[in-house]
Design an enzyme around this catalytic site. Structure first.
Site, short mmCIF file in Angstrom:
data_model
loop_
_atom_site.label_atom_id
_atom_site.label_comp_id
_atom_site.label_asym_id
_atom_site.label_seq_id
_atom_site.Cartn_x
_atom_site.Cartn_y
_atom_site.Cartn_z
N CYS A 168 0.83 -1.21 0.00
CA CYS A 168 0.00 0.00 0.00
C CYS A 168 0.86 1.25 0.00
O CYS A 168 0.45 2.30 -0.53
CB CYS A 168 -0.95 0.00 1.20
N HIS A 471 -1.51 1.18 7.48
CA HIS A 471 -1.96 1.13 6.08
C HIS A 471 -1.88 2.52 5.47
O HIS A 471 -2.09 3.53 6.16
CB HIS A 471 -3.40 0.62 6.03
#
EC number: 3.4.19.12
Length: 520
Positions: A168, A471
């Site tokens: 990510c 994330h």
């Protein structure tokens, strides 16, 4: 890495009838029946789920290592170890004994033959029912991506990026850069480079060490990734080839651990800059850059040699001014930069959201002021004064001598303590339009009224508590609309949501046309 266990672990025939029916990317784990992240053992062709699902592929390997009492069976087990498996979606190969991805092959090329067979199965097993389901999904996705603009219905053409395993950090940076128009258009307009020919033409590229570094081009894979975004032909693109090139030329990012998005951005821009300096596809990019008068006219910032599109767009110049407090000697130094790393002032370093009323809210102006304010260096940073001939107490101050076309601001949210790297989770207020940088310039009187105003193009956000976890997502504006990029998922959002984000990296684009200045 090159694995020494292939000869003892890759035992199945490339066209083995033991493979399950259907497309490989939809195969189900033989234990939990999950069809997410299927991996096939290259010893026995059994299919199990990956470590990020239920980890049955790894358990299959571990179970095969249990010592057997029968000597003959143990001897046979030593030869056949079930250590190597292949991802049925990306066709990458992994060895559990080496605990790493594999780039080499057997002498007979069995790994590549299995890979090609799985690709053929994937392409040839689309049944009528699968076609029907795919059309329903596409129609459903399209209907969910419709927006009323000026009374007419418009489809979102944004494309997500698949997460290849904690990637990510890369996806957020790629989506941000793809929405910086000048930068993105430059790469998309480059001529394509054919790294393959003959029988392998048209097939997916798998970079291996045996191919040699001449077949690896970060610029080419970056170009192809940017071309795949915003075409609207698919809902998500898998940047596998780019990620493998990153592995090859940036060893720090090998593996599937979470990485720092800012660190990746700097490595990416630096390597793109170096490769462009060396020329690409036999064409000097300094020549191409000169043909673009918009980029070359004001490009005076060169980092590590000749200028490229990287320095033309992101490059600025800082003046570092140091004054000796004993004799008053002044030292000036000019440093080129591609981004500015800003501390969040200590008085704001407590967890708070924008809506919290206790205490003042930290703003981007506070961070910029902290960066450019006069600072007295402490005892560990004594300045070597050439007049005093020894280290002395001194003050330091930064001025911006030249602003870039795209101003990249990195908020330093991660700080080392005695043993841990903690995150500063403070909300920092930032403007969507009219960031005025004039007061930070060395010679503000020489700048035009609009040349110091910047509008926000993209924001990278880190969700979670630590740099090695959490994330990354990104917000970016495209043709007047804001989008939220969360790996393969792209959704329309609004300005109110964007300004509430706890920004980690901000990309501001120099304002060109005259507009009402909503200054910071």
């Amino acid at each position: 890495m090159e694995c020494p266990h292939l000869s003892s672990s890759v035992c199945i025939a490339p066209d083995s009838a033991k493979f399950p029916n259907g497309s490989p990317s939809s195969w189900c784990c033989s234990v939990c029946r999950s069809n997410k992240s299927p991996w096939v053992c290259l010893t026995c062709s059994s299919v199990h789920c990956g470590r990020y699902v239920n980890g049955h592929a790894k358990k299959h390997y571990e179970d095969a290592q249990i010592p057997l009492t029968n000597h003959k069976k143990a001897e046979k087990q030593d030869k056949v170890q079930h250590t190597v498996c292949m991802d049925c979606s990306s066709y990458s190969t992994y060895c559990y004994r080496c605990d790493d991805f594999v780039v080499n092959d057997t002498k007979l090329g069995l790994v590549q033959k299995v890979r090609e067979h799985l690709q053929n199965l994937e392409n040839s097993t689309f049944t009528a029912d699968r076609h029907r389901k795919r059309k329903l999904l596409e129609n459903s996705s399209l209907n969910s991506k419709l927006l009323k603009v000026n009374g007419s219905t418009t489809a979102i053409c944004a494309t997500g990026l698949r997460n290849l395993g904690n990637t990510c950090f890369m996806n957020a940076i790629l989506q941000s850069l793809s929405n910086i128009e000048q930068f993105c258009c430059y790469f998309k307009e480059l001529p394509a480079v054919e790294l393959r020919n003959g029988k392998t033409a048209g097939r997916r590229t798998y970079h291996t060490r045996s191919q040699g570094d001449n077949n690896v081009s970060l610029v080419e894979e970056f170009r192809k990734t940017l071309c795949a975004l915003w075409q609207g032909s698919q809902t998500a693109f898998s940047p596998e080839s780019l990620f493998y090139v990153v592995w090859k030329i940036m060893p720090n990012f090998r593996g599937y651990q979470q990485q720092d998005a800012h660190e990746f951005m700097r490595y990416l821009l630096d390597h793109l800059h170096l490769e462009l300096q060396d020329g690409f596809n036999g064409v000097s990019h300094s020549t191409i850059l000169q043909e673009n008068s918009t980029l070359s006219a004001s490009n005076k910032c060169c980092i590590n040699g000749a200028s490229t599109v990287v320095t033309a767009i992101f490059g600025g110049i800082l003046q570092n001014e140091v004054n000796c407090l004993i004799c008053g000697t002044e030292s000036r130094k000019f440093d080129p930069f591609l981004d500015l790393s800003l501390d969040i002032p200590s008085q704001f370093r407590s967890k708070r959201s924008k809506n919290q009323e206790n205490g003042p809210v930290c703003s981007l102006r506070d961070c910029l002021r902290s960066f450019t304010d006069l600072e007295e260096l402490d005892e560990t940073e004594l300045y070597m004064c050439h007049k005093c001939k020894k280290k002395q107490k001194s003050t330091k101050k930064f001025w911006i001598q030249k602003l870039p076309k795209v101003l990249c601001l990195h908020l330093k949210r991660f700080h080392w303590t005695a043993y841990l790297r903690n995150k500063v989770d403070t909300y920092v207020e930032f403007p969507l339009r009219g960031l005025d940088m004039k007061c930070y310039l060395l010679e503000p009187e020489n700048s035009g009224p609009e040349s110091c105003l910047y509008d926000l193009a993209a924001v990278v956000v880190h969700h979670g508590s630590g740099v090695g976890s959490g994330h990354y997502t990104a917000y970016a504006t495209h043709e007047g609309r804001w989008f939220h990029f969360n790996d393969s998922t792209v959704t329309l959002t609004d300005e109110e949501t964007v300004v509430k984000a706890k920004a980690y990296i901000l990309f501001y684009v120099e304002r060109q046309a005259k507009a009402g200045s909503d200054k910071l």
